[in-house]
Write a protein that holds these residues in place. Structure first.
Motif, PDB file in Angstrom:
ATOM      1  N   PRO A   1     -59.556  15.329 -13.988  1.00 52.64           N
ATOM      2  CA  PRO A   1     -60.577  14.301 -14.256  1.00 52.64           C
ATOM      3  C   PRO A   1     -61.324  13.871 -12.992  1.00 52.64           C
ATOM      4  N   TYR A   2     -60.668  13.959 -11.826  1.00 53.71           N
ATOM      5  CA  TYR A   2     -61.318  13.588 -10.572  1.00 53.71           C
ATOM      6  C   TYR A   2     -62.120  14.746  -9.981  1.00 53.71           C
ATOM      7  N   LEU A   3     -61.636  15.969 -10.223  1.00 46.21           N
ATOM      8  CA  LEU A   3     -62.281  17.130  -9.619  1.00 46.21           C
ATOM      9  C   LEU A   3     -63.418  17.699 -10.463  1.00 46.21           C
ATOM     10  N   THR A   4     -63.606  17.185 -11.659  1.00 45.74           N
ATOM     11  CA  THR A   4     -64.646  17.735 -12.544  1.00 45.74           C
ATOM     12  C   THR A   4     -65.750  16.726 -12.850  1.00 45.74           C
ATOM     13  N   ARG A   5     -65.829  15.664 -12.065  1.00 51.60           N
ATOM     14  CA  ARG A   5     -66.898  14.691 -12.296  1.00 51.60           C
ATOM     15  C   ARG A   5     -68.259  15.333 -12.070  1.00 51.60           C
ATOM     16  N   PRO A   6     -69.225  15.067 -12.938  1.00 48.39           N
ATOM     17  CA  PRO A   6     -70.564  15.661 -12.780  1.00 48.39           C
ATOM     18  C   PRO A   6     -71.152  15.377 -11.400  1.00 48.39           C
ATOM     19  N   GLY A   7     -71.653  16.403 -10.764  1.00 42.91           N
ATOM     20  CA  GLY A   7     -72.263  16.265  -9.449  1.00 42.91           C
ATOM     21  C   GLY A   7     -71.273  16.176  -8.310  1.00 42.91           C
ATOM     22  N   ASN A   8     -69.978  16.206  -8.628  1.00 45.93           N
ATOM     23  CA  ASN A   8     -68.959  16.027  -7.586  1.00 45.93           C
ATOM     24  C   ASN A   8     -67.935  17.155  -7.576  1.00 45.93           C
ATOM     25  N   ALA A   9     -68.093  18.109  -8.486  1.00 49.18           N
ATOM     26  CA  ALA A   9     -67.066  19.131  -8.662  1.00 49.18           C
ATOM     27  C   ALA A   9     -67.044  20.117  -7.493  1.00 49.18           C
ATOM     28  N   PRO A  10     -65.854  20.388  -6.957  1.00 46.10           N
ATOM     29  CA  PRO A  10     -65.714  21.408  -5.921  1.00 46.10           C
ATOM     30  C   PRO A  10     -65.635  22.798  -6.557  1.00 46.10           C
ATOM     31  N   SER A  11     -65.825  23.817  -5.751  1.00 47.18           N
ATOM     32  CA  SER A  11     -65.653  25.185  -6.245  1.00 47.18           C
ATOM     33  C   SER A  11     -64.323  25.762  -5.805  1.00 47.18           C
ATOM     34  N   ALA A  12     -63.586  25.021  -4.952  1.00 46.71           N
ATOM     35  CA  ALA A  12     -62.292  25.496  -4.463  1.00 46.71           C
ATOM     36  C   ALA A  12     -61.418  24.310  -4.099  1.00 46.71           C
ATOM     37  N   ALA A  13     -60.113  24.563  -4.018  1.00 48.19           N
ATOM     38  CA  ALA A  13     -59.167  23.512  -3.637  1.00 48.19           C
ATOM     39  C   ALA A  13     -58.025  24.111  -2.826  1.00 48.19           C
ATOM     40  N   PHE A  14     -57.728  23.477  -1.709  1.00 49.16           N
ATOM     41  CA  PHE A  14     -56.506  23.770  -0.973  1.00 49.16           C
ATOM     42  C   PHE A  14     -55.472  22.751  -1.433  1.00 49.16           C
ATOM     43  N   VAL A  15     -54.361  23.234  -1.966  1.00 48.06           N
ATOM     44  CA  VAL A  15     -53.344  22.378  -2.564  1.00 48.06           C
ATOM     45  C   VAL A  15     -52.118  22.362  -1.654  1.00 48.06           C
ATOM     46  N   GLY A  16     -51.631  21.177  -1.321  1.00 46.61           N
ATOM     47  CA  GLY A  16     -50.569  21.034  -0.337  1.00 46.61           C
ATOM     48  C   GLY A  16     -49.181  21.412  -0.802  1.00 46.61           C
ATOM     49  N   SER A  17     -49.036  21.853  -2.051  1.00 45.45           N
ATOM     50  CA  SER A  17     -47.724  22.254  -2.572  1.00 45.45           C
ATOM     51  C   SER A  17     -47.932  23.214  -3.737  1.00 45.45           C
ATOM     52  N   ASP A  18     -47.170  24.300  -3.756  1.00 46.46           N
ATOM     53  CA  ASP A  18     -47.283  25.262  -4.853  1.00 46.46           C
ATOM     54  C   ASP A  18     -46.949  24.643  -6.196  1.00 46.46           C
ATOM     55  N   ILE A  19     -45.959  23.739  -6.230  1.00 45.59           N
ATOM     56  CA  ILE A  19     -45.563  23.171  -7.508  1.00 45.59           C
ATOM     57  C   ILE A  19     -46.698  22.321  -8.083  1.00 45.59           C
ATOM     58  N   VAL A  20     -47.492  21.701  -7.221  1.00 41.46           N
ATOM     59  CA  VAL A  20     -48.681  20.977  -7.671  1.00 41.46           C
ATOM     60  C   VAL A  20     -49.726  21.967  -8.176  1.00 41.46           C
ATOM     61  N   ALA A  21     -49.885  23.093  -7.473  1.00 43.47           N
ATOM     62  CA  ALA A  21     -50.829  24.129  -7.898  1.00 43.47           C
ATOM     63  C   ALA A  21     -50.427  24.713  -9.254  1.00 43.47           C
TER      64      ALA A  21
END
Length: 349
Positions: free
Chosen positions: A229-249
């Protein structure tokens, strides 16, 4: 009369009295005299070696946040396997990431005269009872998360800054300019170093670091799933993410389809830890691989050396303690891809 009474009369810790009487610790002559006098005065009966620990065998307590995160489970498994080959018994204790429980476990092991050392994997930067155990001379080796920098312990960590810089730079090389960072709990050394590496990689590439694209939370699948919900806001969406933990990924990859996100077509993901399950995801997870064997090997080498030193030398407080930093390795799989239209540019580099 108990060993605790002996320790109180001699003015030493129960652990020190126990190890001295078992022949596992040399102390200063005046300290030895005080313990011997206390034994005689109280009438304490010293157990023969046959009633104590197996001669030559050591018992080490390992404190872990949990075993649901495959990284901690793999680290525990590797440590116990290496320990068995050395004649060391590992006792596993789970803190549940709670600071008070970490502290209580530290006190419990420090007061137990069968524990020769602690391998500590905590999730809090301070632990007063662990500090007291260290002050009393119990060898402590800290893995993964750094603790109070004033604490005289050996520390074995990985290059979280360098790994995060490498992972973020890789996403930049794929053509991504708007990159999120799904980070761990604030206050942890791993979180701070990975955030610093991420930010420096963006800055060095001339990219803007948007604070709205940094999300902090626990190292759980649930947190990963909750980020969309935070990463898909209109006009704010990233195209990539570095995730600090595999279990979160893992949580992110599992929940992506529910939010209409395709990985890596809509969102490239790079994790951190190198847990085995990442190889079986679809797509397979690109990740920074932790040197599990190296961490366990360094921990067992260090704890074995410290136990030997403590048994043979009374001058424990003069020992220099080391900080070992191991590298992270980027494993490229299928969860990160080039931004459409940038492939030709990348091929020319």
């Amino acid at each position: 009369m108990t060993l605790k009474d002996v320790a109180q009369q001699a003015g030493v810790s129960t652990s020190t009295a126990s190890r001295y009487l078992r022949g596992q610790l040399n102390v200063q002559p005046e300290t030895a005299a005080r313990i011997d006098d206390a034994v005689a005065a109280i009438g304490y009966k010293v157990a023969s070696p046959s009633h104590g620990a197996t001669p030559g065998m050591s018992t080490v307590a390992m404190v872990l946040p949990d075993l649901t995160n495959p990284f901690f489970a793999a680290l525990a498994e590797e440590c116990t396997d290496l320990a068995a080959a050395r004649g060391i018994v590992i006792l596993i204790a789970i803190s549940g990431t709670h600071g008070e429980r970490e502290s209580s476990l530290s006190q419990l092991f420090a007061s137990n005269d069968t524990i020769d050392a602690i391998i500590y994997v905590g999730m809090n930067r301070s632990n007063d009872r662990l500090a007291k155990a260290v002050a009393d001379g119990l060898p402590v080796v800290v893995i993964d998360e750094e603790i109070d920098l004033e604490l005289a312990v050996d520390t074995i960590t990985v290059d979280n800054y360098g790994g995060a810089y490498q992972a973020t730079s890789y996403l930049i090389q794929l053509g991504h300019t708007r990159i999120a960072h799904v980070a761990g709990p604030q206050g942890l050394s791993t979180t701070q170093e990975r955030l610093r590496g991420y930010l420096d990689a963006l800055t060095d590439a001339g990219l803007h670091a948007d604070p709205d694209l940094v999300r902090h939370g626990p190292y759980t699948e649930q947190f990963g799933a909750s980020t969309f919900p935070y990463l898909t806001r209109p006009g704010n969406a990233p195209s990539a993410a570095f995730v600090g933990s595999d279990i979160v990924a893992v949580g992110m990859l599992g929940a992506a389809e529910l939010h209409g996100i395709s990985i890596p077509e809509d969102l490239s993901v790079v994790g951190c830890d190198g847990i085995r399950v990442g190889q079986w995801l679809r797509p397979k997870l690109t990740t920074l691989e932790q040197p599990i064997h190296g961490l366990a090997q360094a921990a067992l080498d260090t704890v074995s050396r410290r136990i030997t030193e403590r048994r043979s030398s009374p001058a424990v407080s003069t020992i220099d303690h080391a900080k070992t930093v191991l590298p992270l390795h980027l494993v490229i799989r299928g969860s990160a891809a080039t931004v459409p239209g940038t492939g030709d540019v990348l091929d020319q580099r």
